[in-house]
Motif scaffolding. Structure first.
Motif, mmCIF file in Angstrom:
data_model
loop_
_atom_site.group_PDB
_atom_site.id
_atom_site.type_symbol
_atom_site.label_atom_id
_atom_site.label_comp_id
_atom_site.label_asym_id
_atom_site.label_seq_id
_atom_site.Cartn_x
_atom_site.Cartn_y
_atom_site.Cartn_z
ATOM 1 N N ARG A 1 -14.851 14.634 40.335
ATOM 2 C CA ARG A 1 -13.697 15.531 40.319
ATOM 3 C C ARG A 1 -13.882 16.620 39.264
ATOM 4 O O ARG A 1 -14.689 16.500 38.359
ATOM 5 N N ASN A 2 -13.091 17.641 39.396
ATOM 6 C CA ASN A 2 -13.135 18.737 38.431
ATOM 7 C C ASN A 2 -12.855 18.221 37.021
ATOM 8 O O ASN A 2 -11.975 17.383 36.829
ATOM 9 N N SER B 1 -8.994 18.493 45.142
ATOM 10 C CA SER B 1 -9.543 19.290 46.238
ATOM 11 C C SER B 1 -11.033 19.456 46.006
ATOM 12 O O SER B 1 -11.481 19.681 44.883
ATOM 13 N N PHE B 2 -11.807 19.317 47.047
ATOM 14 C CA PHE B 2 -13.261 19.367 46.943
ATOM 15 C C PHE B 2 -13.791 20.609 47.630
ATOM 16 O O PHE B 2 -13.301 21.019 48.693
ATOM 17 N N LYS C 1 -13.552 22.958 40.824
ATOM 18 C CA LYS C 1 -13.194 22.215 42.027
ATOM 19 C C LYS C 1 -13.947 20.890 42.033
ATOM 20 O O LYS C 1 -14.990 20.741 41.395
ATOM 21 N N GLY C 2 -13.416 19.914 42.785
ATOM 22 C CA GLY C 2 -14.139 18.674 42.957
ATOM 23 C C GLY C 2 -15.413 18.887 43.752
ATOM 24 O O GLY C 2 -15.493 19.789 44.601
ATOM 25 N N ILE C 3 -16.423 18.069 43.475
ATOM 26 C CA ILE C 3 -17.705 18.183 44.182
ATOM 27 C C ILE C 3 -18.081 16.818 44.747
ATOM 28 O O ILE C 3 -18.059 15.807 44.040
ATOM 29 N N SER D 1 -18.321 25.163 48.684
ATOM 30 C CA SER D 1 -18.923 26.442 48.320
ATOM 31 C C SER D 1 -20.211 26.226 47.528
ATOM 32 O O SER D 1 -20.281 25.368 46.640
ATOM 33 N N THR D 2 -21.224 27.005 47.830
ATOM 34 C CA THR D 2 -22.496 26.918 47.092
ATOM 35 C C THR D 2 -22.360 27.442 45.670
ATOM 36 O O THR D 2 -23.266 27.272 44.856
ATOM 37 N N GLN D 3 -21.228 28.066 45.373
ATOM 38 C CA GLN D 3 -21.017 28.581 44.022
ATOM 39 C C GLN D 3 -20.610 27.474 43.047
ATOM 40 O O GLN D 3 -20.738 27.633 41.839
ATOM 41 N N HIS D 4 -20.115 26.368 43.574
ATOM 42 C CA HIS D 4 -19.669 25.276 42.724
ATOM 43 C C HIS D 4 -20.809 24.271 42.549
ATOM 44 O O HIS D 4 -21.259 23.646 43.516
ATOM 45 N N ARG D 5 -21.241 24.147 41.295
ATOM 46 C CA ARG D 5 -22.415 23.318 41.015
ATOM 47 C C ARG D 5 -22.172 22.402 39.817
ATOM 48 O O ARG D 5 -21.218 22.586 39.052
#
Length: 490
Positions: free
Chosen positions: A110-111, A30-31, A70-72, A34-38
């Motif tokens: 991916r995560n 899952s990707f 999470k995936g990015i 959110s701007t929190q995931h960097r």
């Protein structure tokens, strides 16, 4: 009936495991927008070594990690300045070239996964004599709109290129910019090559100087002449190539060459520092003074049946002998021969004299320190022990067992090191013998037993530091430039 029930149970378990597996995969894949995931990076800046303009750098790399949970997805990864700064980048196997607009798109991380990024640089001439900072940024634009940047940082230095230079007529090389030598330099038998004070020659692999005529290196106390390999980068993080031997071929004076003079020169990281071929001993072959030969993968200086003068010279750390004299006539004064070559335990001696192939006219050594790791750093062999050749050591400090044979008359006012000391060896004479980082300074310590052992009447002046030579030489008082980048960019 029982069999069918068991099969139903097995099928149920298989389906359950499959559902759980698919759910876990779905969670991992899952990707997030959110701007929190960097992303996180293994370094905050990619620092390249100093490079000559138009010469490719070595490759640096760093890792890009996704530890966000999470995936990015990345909308793009791009060079902010395109190709203007000269950086070349490969992201996870994709080269950011011109046909791609110096960017890539659609990258997924991916995560708990990562990708590796490789960076090189080839800078353009900056029309300056000074080293210039070059920077760019690698911009990671996430699908969320967040942009994260990696700073790419290098220093560039304009240089002049010489390729297969043949000196047929009297010529002077003088330049305020560094000179990279490809192929080598050949001085014809009827020509004189002068290398002016302050000139810096950087030799590419297998390049060297072959002298059939005459070579005059005319450095001064303020402006030495530098001769070294052209690698400005590092073999390892702690090890600049300037500390690695065998990068170029050194100086070769052929049989037809006479009246050469080298003063205030720094010759280092060669194969053989200087080779002097057999010549008529009645005519001076080479006068070497106020100079350093350091870190050679062969000999420091090998003189075959030649007339050589050495004054205020440092010859240190060579795989073979620091100085090997095969016959001829040699005079040494106020010099340091120190054998602490770090790359091979089968290193040669600091000094070796032999008449096996050529007869000696004479050999004299005064006010000189000869030391190293071995219990005997002064090796003298006779073709015929019944008729030893003429040699003399005066006011020297020598790492050799005390001479008690009739040859002892040839050792006048000599201080013998304690060769039984296998802890300090001869290292205690010098300010820095750092074998872990391969860094050396051959300035004498105040506590050295070589201090005040020279003959004031025959000792020369240490012009390098303006110190009167009332002690044995510390030619290493001229700090050997171990770390080019530090000395040039700080």
């Amino acid at each position: 009936m029982r069999y069918n029930n068991n099969m139903k149970i097995i099928k149920f378990l298989v389906i359950l495991v499959g559902v759980l597996f698919m759910a876990s995969c779905h969670d991992d894949e899952s990707f997030s927008n959110s701007t929190q995931h960097r992303l996180t990076f293994s370094v905050d800046t990619v620092k390249m070594d100093t490079v000559f303009s138009n010469v490719p750098s070595s490759t640096k790399s760093f890792w890009v990690y996704n530890r966000s949970g999470k995936g990015i997805r990345l909308a793009s990864v791009r060079l902010k300045e395109g190709n203007q700064a000269g950086f070349r980048v490969n992201v996870d196997g994709t080269y950011l070239g011109q046909n791609m607009g110096y960017q890539t798109t659609g990258l997924e991380i991916r995560n708990k996964d990562s990708v590796r990024v490789f960076v090189e640089v080839t800078t353009t001439p900056n029309r300056s004599e000074d080293i210039t900072l070059v920077e760019d940024k690698l911009v990671f634009k996430l699908e969320s709109g967040v942009e994260q940047e990696m700073l790419l940082h290098a220093y560039t230095w304009d240089a002049i290129s010489l390729t297969n230079l043949r000196v047929k007529n009297d010529t002077t090389i003088a330049a305020s910019k560094p000179i990279i030598v490809y192929g080598g330099i050949k001085v014809d038998s009827m020509a004189t090559l002068r290398i002016a004070a302050g000139t810096q020659l950087y030799f590419h692999a297998n390049a060297g100087v072959d002298v059939y005529g005459r070579l005059l290196i005319e450095g001064t106390k303020e402006k030495e002449v530098l001769l070294r390999g052209d690698r400005l980068d590092r073999m390892f993080d702690y090890l600049p190539y300037n500390r690695v031997s065998g990068q170029w071929q050194g100086l070769h004076f052929h049989s037809s060459s006479y009246d050469n003079k080298i003063e205030y020169a720094d010759i280092n990281n060669t194969f053989d520092g200087i080779v002097a071929d057999s010549s008529a001993v009645a005519q001076l072959k080479l006068h070497l003074e106020q100079s350093t030969i350091h870190n050679c993968q062969g000999y420091g200086l090998i003189a075959n049946n030649s007339y050589i003068l050495l004054s205020n010279v440092q010859i240190t750390n060579t795989l073979n002998d620091c100085l090997q004299v095969n016959g001829g006539k040699v005079v040494i004064n106020n010099s340091t021969l120190a054998q602490f070559y770090p790359f091979d335990g089968r290193r040669g001696a600091a000094l070796r004299l032999s008449d096996a192939n050529y007869a000696f006219e004479s050999f004299s050594c005064s006010n000189t320190l000869i030391t190293g790791y071995a219990s005997d750093e002064v090796m003298i062999t006779y073709r015929d022990a019944a008729t030893p050749f003429s040699y003399e050591f005066t006011n020297c400090v020598l790492r050799t067992p005390k001479i008690t044979t009739p040859d002892s008359v040839r050792f006048v006012r000599v201080v013998y090191e304690n060769v039984g000391d296998t802890v300090a060896y001869g290292k205690g004479h010098f300010e820095r013998i750092d074998t872990e980082n391969l860094a050396y300074s051959f300035r004498l310590r105040k506590s050295s037993g070589a201090v005040d052992k020279a003959d004031a009447a025959t000792a020369t002046t240490n012009d390098r530091k303006g110190v009167a030579r009332d002690k044995l030489p510390d030619v290493g008082a001229y700090e050997y430039k171990e770390d080019y980048n530090a000395s040039k960019t700080n």
